[in-house]
Write a protein that holds these residues in place. Structure first.
Motif, short mmCIF file in Angstrom:
data_model
loop_
_atom_site.label_atom_id
_atom_site.label_comp_id
_atom_site.label_asym_id
_atom_site.label_seq_id
_atom_site.Cartn_x
_atom_site.Cartn_y
_atom_site.Cartn_z
N ALA A 68 27.52 25.70 30.31
CA ALA A 68 26.95 27.03 30.31
C ALA A 68 27.49 28.10 31.13
CB ALA A 68 25.36 27.17 30.04
N MET A 69 28.54 27.49 32.03
CA MET A 69 29.04 28.29 33.19
C MET A 69 30.38 28.64 33.00
SD MET A 69 26.22 28.89 34.82
CE MET A 69 26.94 29.80 35.94
N THR A 70 30.85 29.96 33.34
CA THR A 70 32.12 30.44 33.41
C THR A 70 32.59 30.87 34.60
OG1 THR A 70 32.16 30.71 30.84
CG2 THR A 70 33.95 31.77 32.08
N LEU A 71 33.56 30.29 35.15
CA LEU A 71 34.16 30.92 36.42
C LEU A 71 35.42 31.68 36.29
CD1 LEU A 71 34.07 30.95 39.50
CD2 LEU A 71 35.80 29.05 39.42
N SER A 72 35.45 33.10 36.39
CA SER A 72 36.63 33.91 36.20
C SER A 72 36.97 34.56 37.47
CB SER A 72 36.37 34.77 35.11
OG SER A 72 35.06 35.49 35.42
N LEU A 73 38.15 35.16 37.59
CA LEU A 73 38.75 35.98 38.51
C LEU A 73 38.33 37.20 38.41
CD1 LEU A 73 40.41 35.45 41.02
CD2 LEU A 73 42.50 36.33 39.64
N ALA A 74 37.64 37.88 39.33
CA ALA A 74 37.22 39.49 39.32
C ALA A 74 38.15 40.38 39.97
CB ALA A 74 35.70 39.33 39.99
N ASP A 75 38.09 41.15 39.62
CA ASP A 75 39.19 42.39 40.35
C ASP A 75 38.14 43.57 40.82
OD1 ASP A 75 40.84 43.98 41.29
OD2 ASP A 75 41.75 44.63 39.33
N PRO A 76 37.54 43.47 42.05
CA PRO A 76 37.18 44.52 42.64
C PRO A 76 37.70 45.58 43.11
CG PRO A 76 37.35 42.77 44.36
CD PRO A 76 38.01 42.35 43.14
N GLY A 77 39.10 45.75 42.77
CA GLY A 77 39.62 46.82 43.23
C GLY A 77 39.94 46.81 44.87
N PRO A 78 40.47 47.70 45.34
CA PRO A 78 40.83 47.98 46.66
C PRO A 78 39.56 47.62 47.57
CG PRO A 78 40.87 49.98 45.78
CD PRO A 78 40.76 49.15 44.51
N LEU A 79 39.71 47.09 48.68
CA LEU A 79 38.62 46.63 49.65
C LEU A 79 38.93 47.20 50.85
CD1 LEU A 79 38.61 42.80 48.77
CD2 LEU A 79 37.23 44.51 47.69
N TRP A 80 37.75 47.69 51.63
CA TRP A 80 37.77 47.98 52.96
C TRP A 80 36.58 47.32 53.76
CZ3 TRP A 80 39.33 51.34 49.14
CH2 TRP A 80 40.53 51.91 49.39
N SER A 81 36.82 47.17 55.23
CA SER A 81 35.55 46.85 55.65
C SER A 81 35.39 47.84 56.67
CB SER A 81 35.79 45.71 56.64
OG SER A 81 36.80 46.09 57.70
N VAL A 82 34.03 48.18 56.84
CA VAL A 82 33.42 49.57 57.51
C VAL A 82 32.41 49.15 58.51
CG1 VAL A 82 32.07 51.47 57.36
CG2 VAL A 82 33.70 51.17 55.50
N ALA A 83 32.79 49.31 59.75
CA ALA A 83 32.12 48.72 61.05
C ALA A 83 31.74 49.94 61.90
CB ALA A 83 32.90 47.73 61.90
N PRO A 84 30.65 50.52 61.76
CA PRO A 84 30.13 51.97 62.41
C PRO A 84 30.11 51.63 63.86
CG PRO A 84 28.54 51.12 60.64
CD PRO A 84 29.40 50.10 60.54
#
Ligand code: ZN
Lengths: 180, 81
Positions: A22-38
């Protein structure tokens, strides 16, 4: 003059998407990524600046905020991951491009918690991990981030260089759940 | 063993790394107190104060009060907090 543009390359090629039971694994595209550390004492100001610029503020520990194409996910102690839309200039935070560092999978279907129970030492059933909950944990010896991005979808982020290992490991767990 | 991380909640030992006894760093130039800080450790049967890092979780350094006899965890707080 020639207009050179960088073309993004998917972090995982090969068998995806895969369906087991019942499960499907797919590649997701979250777009560009940045880490933010205040910086110390700047988290509230950074949160306000993000809310104004991209419509999403810093969520508390273990949570994720998403609106439109942008999301901000709690990513550890004093660390957040902004995805989809570029953050504004944030003088109160260390902002780092993370787009080449991660592979993002979507594990979709009704048995996500059963699959994850074979992979990580954290309860991901909806009662313990409701919609838009976000955790950091260990999977197959690697640091990963897991978030419930929809009632039946768990988004798993891991090291981009280990994309095929993660694909195989998660697929094996899906097969074992499907075989019960 | 499970530790309750102040950020992540109760988590399995495999996510943590032991970071040694939680000692107070001495001030100033070298003195016998520094020698003690660097080299001498108690080996308590009972309550101990230790650093642990939640490396596979939120990355925070924690101070854990643990009983080495009963394995009870008495307190987990963030180091430097
Ligand atoms: Zn933690």
């Amino acid at each position: 003059m020639t207009d050179f543009r960088l073309a993004s390359v998917p972090p995982a090629t090969g068998p995806l998407p895969v369906t087991r039971g019942a499960m499907t694994l797919s590649l997701a595209d979250p777009g560009p990524l940045w880490s933010v550390a205040p910086h110390r004492g700047e988290a509230a100001a950074v949160s306000r600046a993000l809310q104004e610029a991209i419509g999403v503020s810093l969520p508390g520990p273990g949570r994720r905020h998403a609106a439109g194409g942008a999301s901000v996910q709690w990513f550890g102690r004093n660390l957040w991951l902004v995805a989809g839309v570029a953050p504004p200039d944030l003088p109160g935070a260390a902002v780092t491009d993370q787009g080449d560092g991660w592979v993002t999978f979507d594990l979709a279907g009704p048995e996500g918690a059963d699959v994850m129970a074979r992979l990580i030492p954290v309860d991901t059933r909806p009662a313990a991990m409701p919609d838009q909950a976000a955790i950091r944990t260990e999977l197959h010896g690697m640091m990963v981030a897991v978030a419930r991005t929809a009632p039946d979808t768990l988004r798993i982020m891991g090291f981009r260089s280990m994309a095929s290992t993660l694909t195989r490991t998660i697929t094996e767990a899906m097969e074992r759940v499907a075989a019960i | 063993m499970r530790l309750t991380c102040p950020h992540c909640g109760e988590r399995d030992l495999r996510e943590f790394t032991y970071g040694g006894a939680a000692l107070t760093r001495p001030e100033g130039d070298w003195s016998p107190i520094w020698d003690e800080y660097v080299h001498l450790r108690e080996n308590p049967a009972g309550r101990s104060r230790e650093f642990w890092q939640h490396g596979a979780g939120c990355s925070a350094w924690l101070v854990v009060e643990r009983d080495t006899v009963t394995h009870d965890i008495h307190a987990v707080t963030e180091a430097g907090a």
